[in-house]
Design a protein around this motif. Sequence first.
Motif, PDB file in Angstrom:
ATOM      1  N   LEU A  87       0.837  -1.200   0.000  1.00 23.71           N
ATOM      2  CA  LEU A  87       0.000   0.000   0.000  1.00 23.71           C
ATOM      3  C   LEU A  87       0.875   1.254   0.000  1.00 23.71           C
ATOM      4  CD1 LEU A  87      -2.926   1.075   0.208  1.00 23.71           C
ATOM      5  CD2 LEU A  87      -2.624   1.029   2.684  1.00 23.71           C
ATOM      6  N   GLU A  88       1.906   1.277   0.827  1.00 16.32           N
ATOM      7  CA  GLU A  88       2.819   2.423   0.870  1.00 16.32           C
ATOM      8  C   GLU A  88       3.550   2.586  -0.462  1.00 16.32           C
ATOM      9  OE1 GLU A  88       3.187   4.857   3.141  1.00 16.32           O
ATOM     10  OE2 GLU A  88       1.492   3.899   4.153  1.00 16.32           O
ATOM     11  N   ARG A  89       3.970   1.485  -1.047  1.00 17.34           N
ATOM     12  CA  ARG A  89       4.649   1.532  -2.344  1.00 17.34           C
ATOM     13  C   ARG A  89       3.722   2.114  -3.411  1.00 17.34           C
ATOM     14  NH1 ARG A  89       5.692  -1.106  -7.022  1.00 17.34           N
ATOM     15  NH2 ARG A  89       4.162  -2.745  -6.768  1.00 17.34           N
ATOM     16  N   ALA A  90       2.468   1.678  -3.394  1.00 18.25           N
ATOM     17  CA  ALA A  90       1.493   2.173  -4.377  1.00 18.25           C
ATOM     18  C   ALA A  90       1.258   3.669  -4.208  1.00 18.25           C
ATOM     19  CB  ALA A  90       0.179   1.404  -4.235  1.00 18.25           C
ATOM     20  N   ILE A  91       1.220   4.131  -2.961  1.00 21.01           N
ATOM     21  CA  ILE A  91       1.034   5.564  -2.720  1.00 21.01           C
ATOM     22  C   ILE A  91       2.241   6.338  -3.238  1.00 21.01           C
ATOM     23  CG2 ILE A  91       0.862   7.323  -0.911  1.00 21.01           C
ATOM     24  CD1 ILE A  91      -0.879   5.256   0.657  1.00 21.01           C
ATOM     25  N   ASP A  92       3.439   5.777  -3.027  1.00 18.46           N
ATOM     26  CA  ASP A  92       4.651   6.437  -3.520  1.00 18.46           C
ATOM     27  C   ASP A  92       4.685   6.489  -5.050  1.00 18.46           C
ATOM     28  OD1 ASP A  92       5.507   6.888  -0.961  1.00 18.46           O
ATOM     29  OD2 ASP A  92       6.903   5.195  -0.907  1.00 18.46           O
ATOM     30  N   ILE A  93       4.244   5.414  -5.689  1.00 17.93           N
ATOM     31  CA  ILE A  93       4.191   5.398  -7.161  1.00 17.93           C
ATOM     32  C   ILE A  93       3.167   6.414  -7.646  1.00 17.93           C
ATOM     33  CG2 ILE A  93       3.487   4.024  -9.163  1.00 17.93           C
ATOM     34  CD1 ILE A  93       4.729   1.598  -7.746  1.00 17.93           C
ATOM     35  N   GLY A  94       2.048   6.461  -6.959  1.00 22.13           N
ATOM     36  CA  GLY A  94       1.025   7.465  -7.199  1.00 22.13           C
ATOM     37  C   GLY A  94       0.499   7.501  -8.614  1.00 22.13           C
ATOM     38  N   GLU A  95       0.442   8.704  -9.141  1.00 20.49           N
ATOM     39  CA  GLU A  95      -0.203   8.932 -10.424  1.00 20.49           C
ATOM     40  C   GLU A  95       0.620   8.470 -11.621  1.00 20.49           C
ATOM     41  OE1 GLU A  95      -1.793  12.889 -10.670  1.00 20.49           O
ATOM     42  OE2 GLU A  95      -2.664  12.710  -8.676  1.00 20.49           O
ATOM     43  N   LEU A  96       1.792   7.918 -11.362  1.00 17.66           N
ATOM     44  CA  LEU A  96       2.548   7.329 -12.463  1.00 17.66           C
ATOM     45  C   LEU A  96       1.761   6.155 -13.049  1.00 17.66           C
ATOM     46  CD1 LEU A  96       5.124   7.127 -14.162  1.00 17.66           C
ATOM     47  CD2 LEU A  96       6.048   5.619 -12.402  1.00 17.66           C
ATOM     48  N   LEU A  97       1.139   5.364 -12.174  1.00 15.17           N
ATOM     49  CA  LEU A  97       0.369   4.208 -12.641  1.00 15.17           C
ATOM     50  C   LEU A  97      -1.123   4.315 -12.355  1.00 15.17           C
ATOM     51  CD1 LEU A  97       2.514   1.063 -11.765  1.00 15.17           C
ATOM     52  CD2 LEU A  97       1.825   1.837 -14.016  1.00 15.17           C
ATOM     53  N   PHE A  98      -1.485   5.031 -11.303  1.00 21.08           N
ATOM     54  CA  PHE A  98      -2.880   5.057 -10.878  1.00 21.08           C
ATOM     55  C   PHE A  98      -3.539   6.392 -11.205  1.00 21.08           C
ATOM     56  CE2 PHE A  98      -0.570   2.335  -7.801  1.00 21.08           C
ATOM     57  CZ  PHE A  98      -1.137   1.123  -8.145  1.00 21.08           C
ATOM     58  N   SER A  99      -4.843   6.360 -11.310  1.00 25.79           N
ATOM     59  CA  SER A  99      -5.583   7.600 -11.557  1.00 25.79           C
ATOM     60  C   SER A  99      -5.537   8.468 -10.304  1.00 25.79           C
ATOM     61  CB  SER A  99      -7.034   7.276 -11.908  1.00 25.79           C
ATOM     62  OG  SER A  99      -7.730   6.821 -10.756  1.00 25.79           O
ATOM     63  N   PRO A 100      -5.761   9.769 -10.445  1.00 22.61           N
ATOM     64  CA  PRO A 100      -5.810  10.640  -9.264  1.00 22.61           C
ATOM     65  C   PRO A 100      -6.869  10.184  -8.258  1.00 22.61           C
ATOM     66  CG  PRO A 100      -5.648  11.963 -11.256  1.00 22.61           C
ATOM     67  CD  PRO A 100      -5.850  10.530 -11.692  1.00 22.61           C
ATOM     68  N   ASP A 101      -7.995   9.676  -8.741  1.00 23.71           N
ATOM     69  CA  ASP A 101      -9.034   9.176  -7.842  1.00 23.71           C
ATOM     70  C   ASP A 101      -8.534   7.978  -7.035  1.00 23.71           C
ATOM     71  OD1 ASP A 101     -10.791  11.088  -8.765  1.00 23.71           O
ATOM     72  OD2 ASP A 101     -11.808   9.740 -10.164  1.00 23.71           O
ATOM     73  N   ALA A 102      -7.825   7.071  -7.682  1.00 20.01           N
ATOM     74  CA  ALA A 102      -7.303   5.891  -6.994  1.00 20.01           C
ATOM     75  C   ALA A 102      -6.263   6.293  -5.955  1.00 20.01           C
ATOM     76  CB  ALA A 102      -6.703   4.912  -7.996  1.00 20.01           C
ATOM     77  N   VAL A 103      -5.413   7.244  -6.288  1.00 22.76           N
ATOM     78  CA  VAL A 103      -4.399   7.718  -5.337  1.00 22.76           C
ATOM     79  C   VAL A 103      -5.076   8.364  -4.131  1.00 22.76           C
ATOM     80  CG1 VAL A 103      -2.473   9.325  -5.002  1.00 22.76           C
ATOM     81  CG2 VAL A 103      -2.629   7.985  -7.104  1.00 22.76           C
ATOM     82  N   ALA A 104      -6.133   9.137  -4.380  1.00 22.85           N
ATOM     83  CA  ALA A 104      -6.867   9.779  -3.277  1.00 22.85           C
ATOM     84  C   ALA A 104      -7.466   8.725  -2.346  1.00 22.85           C
ATOM     85  CB  ALA A 104      -7.954  10.694  -3.833  1.00 22.85           C
ATOM     86  N   VAL A 105      -7.980   7.647  -2.912  1.00 24.68           N
ATOM     87  CA  VAL A 105      -8.537   6.567  -2.094  1.00 24.68           C
ATOM     88  C   VAL A 105      -7.438   5.935  -1.244  1.00 24.68           C
ATOM     89  CG1 VAL A 105      -9.594   4.262  -2.147  1.00 24.68           C
ATOM     90  CG2 VAL A 105     -10.467   6.063  -3.641  1.00 24.68           C
ATOM     91  N   LEU A 106      -6.287   5.687  -1.832  1.00 26.13           N
ATOM     92  CA  LEU A 106      -5.182   5.082  -1.092  1.00 26.13           C
ATOM     93  C   LEU A 106      -4.705   6.002   0.043  1.00 26.13           C
ATOM     94  CD1 LEU A 106      -3.086   3.490  -3.973  1.00 26.13           C
ATOM     95  CD2 LEU A 106      -4.656   2.349  -2.399  1.00 26.13           C
ATOM     96  N   GLN A 107      -4.644   7.290  -0.221  1.00 29.98           N
ATOM     97  CA  GLN A 107      -4.242   8.233   0.820  1.00 29.98           C
ATOM     98  C   GLN A 107      -5.279   8.292   1.934  1.00 29.98           C
ATOM     99  OE1 GLN A 107      -3.540  11.621  -1.726  1.00 29.98           O
ATOM    100  NE2 GLN A 107      -1.353  11.182  -1.870  1.00 29.98           N
ATOM    101  N   LYS A 108      -6.546   8.243   1.560  1.00 31.15           N
ATOM    102  CA  LYS A 108      -7.631   8.226   2.549  1.00 31.15           C
ATOM    103  C   LYS A 108      -7.539   6.962   3.397  1.00 31.15           C
ATOM    104  CE  LYS A 108     -12.292   7.476   1.931  1.00 31.15           C
ATOM    105  NZ  LYS A 108     -13.537   7.616   1.185  1.00 31.15           N
ATOM    106  N   LEU A 109      -7.234   5.844   2.758  1.00 29.50           N
ATOM    107  CA  LEU A 109      -7.094   4.580   3.475  1.00 29.50           C
ATOM    108  C   LEU A 109      -5.917   4.648   4.452  1.00 29.50           C
ATOM    109  CD1 LEU A 109      -7.735   1.639   4.059  1.00 29.50           C
ATOM    110  CD2 LEU A 109      -6.446   1.024   2.005  1.00 29.50           C
ATOM    111  N   ARG A 110      -4.790   5.159   3.988  1.00 27.70           N
ATOM    112  CA  ARG A 110      -3.612   5.287   4.872  1.00 27.70           C
ATOM    113  C   ARG A 110      -3.963   6.120   6.103  1.00 27.70           C
ATOM    114  NH1 ARG A 110       1.210   8.987   3.173  1.00 27.70           N
ATOM    115  NH2 ARG A 110       1.729   7.437   1.634  1.00 27.70           N
ATOM    116  N   LYS A 111      -4.654   7.228   5.881  1.00 28.38           N
ATOM    117  CA  LYS A 111      -5.029   8.108   6.992  1.00 28.38           C
ATOM    118  C   LYS A 111      -5.971   7.398   7.960  1.00 28.38           C
ATOM    119  CE  LYS A 111      -7.060  12.554   8.058  1.00 28.38           C
ATOM    120  NZ  LYS A 111      -7.885  13.648   7.622  1.00 28.38           N
ATOM    121  N   ALA A 112      -6.965   6.701   7.437  1.00 22.59           N
ATOM    122  CA  ALA A 112      -7.944   6.015   8.294  1.00 22.59           C
ATOM    123  C   ALA A 112      -7.289   4.905   9.108  1.00 22.59           C
ATOM    124  CB  ALA A 112      -9.084   5.452   7.443  1.00 22.59           C
ATOM    125  N   VAL A 113      -6.409   4.149   8.484  1.00 20.82           N
ATOM    126  CA  VAL A 113      -5.716   3.072   9.207  1.00 20.82           C
ATOM    127  C   VAL A 113      -4.782   3.677  10.252  1.00 20.82           C
ATOM    128  CG1 VAL A 113      -4.048   1.199   8.959  1.00 20.82           C
ATOM    129  CG2 VAL A 113      -5.972   1.356   7.388  1.00 20.82           C
TER     130      VAL A 113
END
Length: 159
Positions: A87-113
Amino acid sequence: MDWTNLASSVVIGAVAAFLAARLALGRFYKERWWEKKLAAYTTVIEAIHHMKRSIGESLDATMERREIPEAKKSKLDSRHSAGSEELERAIDIGELLFSPDAVAVLQKLRKAVGEAVNEDSYFNYLEKSWVALDANLADFKAAALSDLRLKRFRLPWTN
């Protein structure tokens, strides 16, 4: 045969071959990029799944007041840690591979956890973590489907 006709035929054939090759190569690169994005989304979904399963097992055991066998607990903890790292790796990769919406979801998940760690009891931590993982998994899947331009298949007689 006239040399001008032959020359024009050769030029037209060469241009057509060049354009066909260029279009095929462009399509190939787009397909490869799509496959990489699909693999990245799938990896993150699997990581969230493993985290959710680990938390869910612990939550069930806590509610039922039972112990999880050490071997199973070790395996669940290992998968949870690996999922968290992914999950942390995916957040670091960010918008290189994922849409801005997907990155926002991952950041929201990190914050909630992260917020769940501050809960006053282990049960509350587990419950808040599970809810965060479950809700954000659904949101991440929706973002992935949208980014990959996939539609959910539904039979006409189902809801």
